[in-house]
Write an enzyme that holds these catalytic residues in place. Structure first.
Site, PDB file in Angstrom:
ATOM      1  N   GLU A  27      25.596  64.387 102.270  1.00  0.00           N
ATOM      2  CA  GLU A  27      25.609  62.951 102.558  1.00  0.00           C
ATOM      3  C   GLU A  27      26.208  62.707 103.930  1.00  0.00           C
ATOM      4  O   GLU A  27      27.019  63.509 104.419  1.00  0.00           O
ATOM      5  CB  GLU A  27      26.444  62.240 101.477  1.00  0.00           C
ATOM      6  CG  GLU A  27      26.562  60.738 101.688  1.00  0.00           C
ATOM      7  CD  GLU A  27      27.095  59.984 100.460  1.00  0.00           C
ATOM      8  OE1 GLU A  27      27.596  60.634  99.520  1.00  0.00           O
ATOM      9  OE2 GLU A  27      26.991  58.749 100.456  1.00  0.00           O
ATOM     10  N   ASN A 174      20.306  55.274  94.324  1.00  0.00           N
ATOM     11  CA  ASN A 174      21.459  56.090  93.929  1.00  0.00           C
ATOM     12  C   ASN A 174      22.505  55.179  93.310  1.00  0.00           C
ATOM     13  O   ASN A 174      22.788  54.094  93.847  1.00  0.00           O
ATOM     14  CB  ASN A 174      22.067  56.760  95.175  1.00  0.00           C
ATOM     15  CG  ASN A 174      23.441  57.357  94.893  1.00  0.00           C
ATOM     16  OD1 ASN A 174      23.549  58.404  94.274  1.00  0.00           O
ATOM     17  ND2 ASN A 174      24.501  56.672  95.319  1.00  0.00           N
ATOM     18  N   GLU A 175      23.065  55.583  92.216  1.00  0.00           N
ATOM     19  CA  GLU A 175      24.139  54.825  91.559  1.00  0.00           C
ATOM     20  C   GLU A 175      23.847  53.319  91.635  1.00  0.00           C
ATOM     21  O   GLU A 175      24.650  52.536  92.138  1.00  0.00           O
ATOM     22  CB  GLU A 175      25.511  55.158  92.156  1.00  0.00           C
ATOM     23  CG  GLU A 175      25.868  56.611  91.919  1.00  0.00           C
ATOM     24  CD  GLU A 175      27.343  56.971  92.108  1.00  0.00           C
ATOM     25  OE1 GLU A 175      28.116  56.161  92.644  1.00  0.00           O
ATOM     26  OE2 GLU A 175      27.716  58.094  91.707  1.00  0.00           O
ATOM     27  N   TYR A 243      31.534  63.320  87.676  1.00  0.00           N
ATOM     28  CA  TYR A 243      32.657  63.924  88.390  1.00  0.00           C
ATOM     29  C   TYR A 243      33.774  64.119  87.372  1.00  0.00           C
ATOM     30  O   TYR A 243      34.174  63.158  86.709  1.00  0.00           O
ATOM     31  CB  TYR A 243      33.129  63.000  89.514  1.00  0.00           C
ATOM     32  CG  TYR A 243      32.157  62.951  90.683  1.00  0.00           C
ATOM     33  CD1 TYR A 243      32.163  63.944  91.650  1.00  0.00           C
ATOM     34  CD2 TYR A 243      31.228  61.916  90.813  1.00  0.00           C
ATOM     35  CE1 TYR A 243      31.280  63.923  92.726  1.00  0.00           C
ATOM     36  CE2 TYR A 243      30.344  61.880  91.880  1.00  0.00           C
ATOM     37  CZ  TYR A 243      30.371  62.885  92.832  1.00  0.00           C
ATOM     38  OH  TYR A 243      29.500  62.861  93.890  1.00  0.00           O
ATOM     39  N   GLU A 295      24.745  64.583  91.002  1.00  0.00           N
ATOM     40  CA  GLU A 295      26.073  64.664  91.628  1.00  0.00           C
ATOM     41  C   GLU A 295      27.038  65.134  90.552  1.00  0.00           C
ATOM     42  O   GLU A 295      27.094  64.544  89.461  1.00  0.00           O
ATOM     43  CB  GLU A 295      26.540  63.312  92.173  1.00  0.00           C
ATOM     44  CG  GLU A 295      25.792  62.888  93.417  1.00  0.00           C
ATOM     45  CD  GLU A 295      26.323  61.601  94.045  1.00  0.00           C
ATOM     46  OE1 GLU A 295      27.523  61.292  93.907  1.00  0.00           O
ATOM     47  OE2 GLU A 295      25.505  60.898  94.658  1.00  0.00           O
ATOM     48  N   GLN A 344      29.912  68.265  97.449  1.00  0.00           N
ATOM     49  CA  GLN A 344      28.778  68.302  98.345  1.00  0.00           C
ATOM     50  C   GLN A 344      28.758  69.643  99.058  1.00  0.00           C
ATOM     51  O   GLN A 344      29.706  70.413  98.939  1.00  0.00           O
ATOM     52  CB  GLN A 344      28.844  67.149  99.330  1.00  0.00           C
ATOM     53  CG  GLN A 344      28.861  65.783  98.640  1.00  0.00           C
ATOM     54  CD  GLN A 344      28.631  64.606  99.601  1.00  0.00           C
ATOM     55  OE1 GLN A 344      28.409  64.750 100.796  1.00  0.00           O
ATOM     56  NE2 GLN A 344      28.709  63.405  99.053  1.00  0.00           N
TER      57      GLN A 344
HETATM   58  O1  AHR Z   1      29.673  62.117  96.534  1.00  0.00           O
HETATM   59  C1  AHR Z   1      30.419  61.009  96.952  1.00  0.00           C
HETATM   60  C2  AHR Z   1      29.950  59.705  96.338  1.00  0.00           C
HETATM   61  O2  AHR Z   1      30.152  59.740  94.962  1.00  0.00           O
HETATM   62  C3  AHR Z   1      28.483  59.399  96.469  1.00  0.00           C
HETATM   63  O3  AHR Z   1      28.174  58.797  97.673  1.00  0.00           O
HETATM   64  C4  AHR Z   1      28.250  58.447  95.343  1.00  0.00           C
HETATM   65  O4  AHR Z   1      26.922  58.504  94.869  1.00  0.00           O
HETATM   66  C5  AHR Z   1      29.262  58.859  94.306  1.00  0.00           C
HETATM   67  O5  AHR Z   1      29.985  57.776  93.824  1.00  0.00           O
END
Ligand code: AHR
Length: 495
Positions: A27, A174-175, A243, A295, A344
């Site tokens: 990103e 995205n999101e 995450y 992600e 990432q």
């Molecule tokens: O990976 C960092 C961020 O985490 C990304 O931009 C977003 O999609 C997520 O919240």
């Protein structure tokens, strides 16, 4: 040391392990692209057309199967036309989400495709739903993929690429429950349909459209999105984000309970996979839609002395175990999960490489991705772990995690077994049994471990933690001792 059993059920396949489960994500955030992957042609750092060669060489060895770009949250504020044409004429924009610095757009679509080609990765473009238009995304697709003589295809040619890029993977936002427009599931489903209607398979690019899935294991988003989507067929992948967060003050400061706490949170990926795939089955009983986690990874607290918006963090042995636990969970669901992208690839969150000026180090997570390569394209087979659990505490609360976990796959006569021993101090002795009568003829392996749970590489000690190659003799019964705080990859040639 206590005895445990790992039973590998060679005749119980779980699905072919797609290479795409080892996908990556880059990103425009902090030093992921600027400084990490891209330094520009004028840089004193050795580069190939602006892409730094040390990083390219290191990443090529991982054979990343797919690379997602340009975000993340950045994607829904990215306008692709900013990133094409002569670099000096490209507009300078404010990077809204990640520190509000200047984005000079020198790394755009062509640079990304060059990067993918050097790495041997398939490109995965995340389109802009939040602040873009249907026309904008549809034009980006034509610019990238159309082989005929349209104005956009000509423009691509004038910018140096007469041949189409053939991008299959397209994310429709995205999101979109958050930074991608704060939609409710019903509104996003309507947006998804509107966009997907005009995103067509041009010049045989084998289009694979991906919808934004839930934040973690959010069943409500999935139910409501698919209820509203109805029978709309132009959806091939559905992408969740997970995450596992952190435990303790930082990547390299934590106590033993926090060590276990983070590993247990990493293990919750499995619950997400089980519950989301079950939900998908209710809407898509023929299983045409692939589950994706585009992600995932650890997210530690901001590192003192660094810009908090740049999400730079160290990467220690504990993070490597998180990666291994997660990749093993993907293997166990290989029949449903079609892609996953760790967040990432460089200098951001759970990175493969960290760079500082002209120096670069490999992280323990890099080593896990390397050790797990033999699983790719293997047939996942069920592996049963009969092991005592490990108890730990989060404040007053008592919790536990499995004493060993892992996954197995088979390719021809080659068996790959990856095993995590999460115990902070104790080795685990296990009998490995092959159900269905096969015997081990040759055995080799690799091991990632360290006496220090927070072991990590630095620019002054780049090999403080690295992979050890194991010399092993097959025995009957097959027994193996898994060192504490370790990841082991065993390769066996079977009869
Ligand atoms: O990976 C960092 C961020 O985490 C990304 O931009 C977003 O999609 C997520 O919240």
């Amino acid at each position: 040391m206590s005895a445990s059993t790992i039973t590998i059920c060679l005749n119980e396949p779980t699905g072919i392990i797609r290479p795409e489960l080892h996908g990556q994500f880059a990103e425009h955030l902090g030093a992921c692209i600027d400084g990490g992957l891209w330094v520009g042609e004028e840089s004193r750092i050795p580069n190939l057309g602006g892409l730094r060669t040390d990083v390219l060489e290191a990443l090529r060895k991982l054979r990343p199967p797919v690379l997602r770009w340009p975000g993340g949250c950045f994607a829904d504020d990215y306008h692709w036309e900013d990133g094409i044409g002569p670099r000096r004429e490209r507009p300078r924009r404010v990077n809204l989400w990640w520190g509000q610095g200047i984005e000079d757009n020198h790394f755009g679509t062509h640079e990304f495709i060059h990067l993918c080609r050097y790495l041997g990765a398939k490109p995965y473009l995340a389109g802009n739903v939040g602040s873009g238009t249907v026309r904008e995304m549809r034009d980006w697709m034509e610019y990238c993929n159309y082989a005929g003589d349209s104005t956009l295809a000509r423009r691509r040619g004038l910018n140096g690429s007469p041949l189409p890029f053939g991008v299959s993977y397209w994310g429709v936002g995205n999101e979109n429950w958050g930074c991608g427009g704060n939609f409710c599931p019903e509104d996003y489903a309507a947006e998804y349909k509107r966009h997907a209607t005009y995103l067509r398979d041009l010049s045989g690019a084998n289009l694979f459209l991906i919808a934004c899935g839930p934040d973690g294991n959010n069943a409500d988003w999935t139910r409501r999105f698919f209820s509203k989507l109805g029978g709309f067929p132009r959806i091939y992948g559905y992408a969740a984000h997970y995450y596992c967060g952190t435990a303790g003050p930082s990547a390299i400061q934590f106590d033993t309970n926090q060590w276990y706490e983070l590993l247990e949170k990493a293990g919750r990926m499995e619950q997400l996979l089980i519950e989301q795939r079950a939900l998908l089955d209710t809407f898509d009983p023929q299983r045409k839609i692939g589950l994706i986690v585009d992600e995932w990874g650890v997210w530690h607290f901001p590192t003192p002395g660094r810009n908090a918006a740049h999400l730079w963090q160290q990467n220690a042995l504990r993070d490597a175990l998180v990666a291994a636990i997660t990749l093993d969970a993907f293997n166990r669901h290989a029949d449903k999960i079609v892609m996953a992208n760790i967040a990432q690839i460089a200098n951001v969150l759970q990175a493969m490489v960290l760079t500082e000026g002209d120096r670069m180090i490999l992280t323990p997570t890099y080593h896990v991705f390397d050790m797990y390569q033999p699983h790719r394209e293997g047939r996942g087979v069920r592996a049963e772990f009969t092991v005592p659990a490990i108890a730990f505490a989060v404040g007053e609360e008592k919790r536990q995690i499995a004493g060993l976990c892992g996954s197995a796959s088979i390719k021809g006569k080659a068996l790959t077994l990856t095993v995590v021993n999460p115990h902070a101090t104790l080795p685990m002795d296990a009998n490995v049994e092959l159900r269905d009568g096969a015997r081990v003829m040759e055995l080799s392996g690799s091991l990632l471990t360290h006496d220090d749970l927070a072991a990590h590489n630095t620019f002054d000690a780049p090999d403080a933690i690295s992979v050890q190659h194991l010399v092993l003799e097959p025995t009957l019964p097959w027994r193996h001792t898994f060192p504490p705080a370790s990841i082991t990859a065993l390769r066996a040639r079977l009869t």
